[in-house]
Design an enzyme around this catalytic site. Structure first.
Site, short mmCIF file in Angstrom:
data_model
loop_
_atom_site.label_atom_id
_atom_site.label_comp_id
_atom_site.label_asym_id
_atom_site.label_seq_id
_atom_site.Cartn_x
_atom_site.Cartn_y
_atom_site.Cartn_z
N SER A 1 0.80 -1.23 0.00
CA SER A 1 0.00 0.00 0.00
C SER A 1 0.83 1.27 0.00
O SER A 1 0.30 2.34 -0.32
CB SER A 1 -0.94 0.02 1.21
OG SER A 1 -0.20 -0.09 2.42
N ASN B 1 4.81 -5.54 5.28
CA ASN B 1 3.83 -6.51 5.78
C ASN B 1 4.42 -7.90 6.02
O ASN B 1 3.69 -8.82 6.37
CB ASN B 1 2.66 -6.61 4.80
CG ASN B 1 1.95 -5.29 4.62
OD1 ASN B 1 1.71 -4.56 5.58
ND2 ASN B 1 1.62 -4.95 3.39
N HIS C 1 1.48 5.26 5.98
CA HIS C 1 0.84 5.61 4.72
C HIS C 1 0.85 7.12 4.48
O HIS C 1 0.48 7.89 5.36
CB HIS C 1 -0.59 5.08 4.69
CG HIS C 1 -0.66 3.60 4.86
ND1 HIS C 1 -0.89 2.99 6.08
CD2 HIS C 1 -0.49 2.60 3.96
CE1 HIS C 1 -0.87 1.68 5.92
NE2 HIS C 1 -0.62 1.42 4.65
N GLY D 1 -1.76 -4.26 1.62
CA GLY D 1 -1.85 -5.40 2.52
C GLY D 1 -1.02 -6.60 2.12
O GLY D 1 -1.00 -7.59 2.85
N ASP E 1 -1.53 7.39 9.98
CA ASP E 1 -0.65 6.56 10.79
C ASP E 1 0.80 6.87 10.42
O ASP E 1 1.07 7.88 9.77
CB ASP E 1 -0.97 5.07 10.57
CG ASP E 1 -0.91 4.67 9.10
OD1 ASP E 1 -0.10 5.26 8.35
OD2 ASP E 1 -1.64 3.76 8.68
#
Length: 262
Positions: A36, A106, A229, A74, A226
């Site tokens: 992402s 991830n 991102h 993700g 956050d």
């Protein structure tokens, strides 16, 4: 009869010439894969979040090269393969194309949790672990981050295409006035590039150096939700950093397609 045969040969040669010219003029493709931070959501800024892959196309002359961003939120180096996303790219890949990849954000998660099951084994070795994947509802052999990254490069080279590995972009985590560097996945990404002969961009370091200069208050503006991102401004900064990295790679023919103003 001889005249008719001669005309048929002329028409056949003309068709062959047209087909050959069409093949010659087919543009190379610059494929982008990742998570992402490379393409957020559909890549159209939902929630004011953008990945750098959605911005980098502006740096290229798209009359000469196609830019296709197949990154997906993700996903880890493992699940981008196991869910079939890599096969979708690989089916289109041809000799002379380029693939740039950025994974790692991830990969640190659990191997077999019931929510995502997307983690890979840490490191670049040949270790593996047999698990039951509760998401895909089947048995799976999970490998190291480096193993999956090597598979990408091997598949790319088998197609006659060019592989470029990026270390993952830094998160907005400052300590003592300096942003935290990736000393694990960044290191493993570099090691994989070295062992496979892929090109490597130290993207984590390039961006981290800029973050250090800007300071935590300014960098915070790039992260609306956050510490991972980015918004559009942050994605543009990261895309520019990728281009900076591309320009430093000796012998990379992809740079010939950059816009002159970039």
């Amino acid at each position: 009869m001889t005249k008719i045969i001669r005309m048929r040969w002329v028409l056949l040669l003309a068709c062959l010439s047209f087909t050959t010219a069409g093949l010659r003029q087919e543009k190379p493709v610059f494929f982008i894969i990742g998570d992402s931070t490379v393409k957020n959501g559909s890549g159209k800024g939902s929630g004011s979040l953008w990945g750098w892959g959605s911005e980098i196309g502006d740096y290229f002359d798209t009359t000469k090269v196609s830019v296709r961003n197949y990154a997906l939120g993700g996903r880890s180096s493992r699940t981008f393969i196991t869910e079939g996303h890599w096969d979708a790219v690989l089916s289109q890949l041809k000799a002379g194309d380029y693939v740039i990849m950025q994974f790692g954000h991830n990969d640190g998660g659990p191997l077999d949790d019931t929510s995502r099951a997307r983690g890979s084994i840490k490191g670049t070795g040949e270790e593996s672990k047999d698990i039951y994947n509760p998401i895909m509802k089947k048995n799976e052999t999970v490998h190291t981050y480096g193993w999956y990254m090597r598979k990408y490069v091997s598949d790319i080279k088998a197609k006659g295409a060019i592989a470029i590995i990026c270390s993952p972009i830094p998160r907005n985590i400052f300590k003592d006035g300096k942003v935290e560097r990736s000393n694990d996945y960044g290191k493993w990404a570099k090691e994989t590039a070295e062992t496979t002969g892929a090109y490597f961009i130290e993207l984590n370091g390039i961006i981290a150096d800029q973050y250090d200069q800007l300071g935590p208050d300014k960098v915070k503006e790039f992260f609306p939700g956050d510490h991972t991102h980015t918004n559009e401004a942050g994605a543009k900064l990261n895309a520019a950093a990728v281009v900076t990295g591309l320009k430093k790679l000796n012998g990379l023919t992809l740079t010939q397609y950059l816009q002159s103003h970039s």
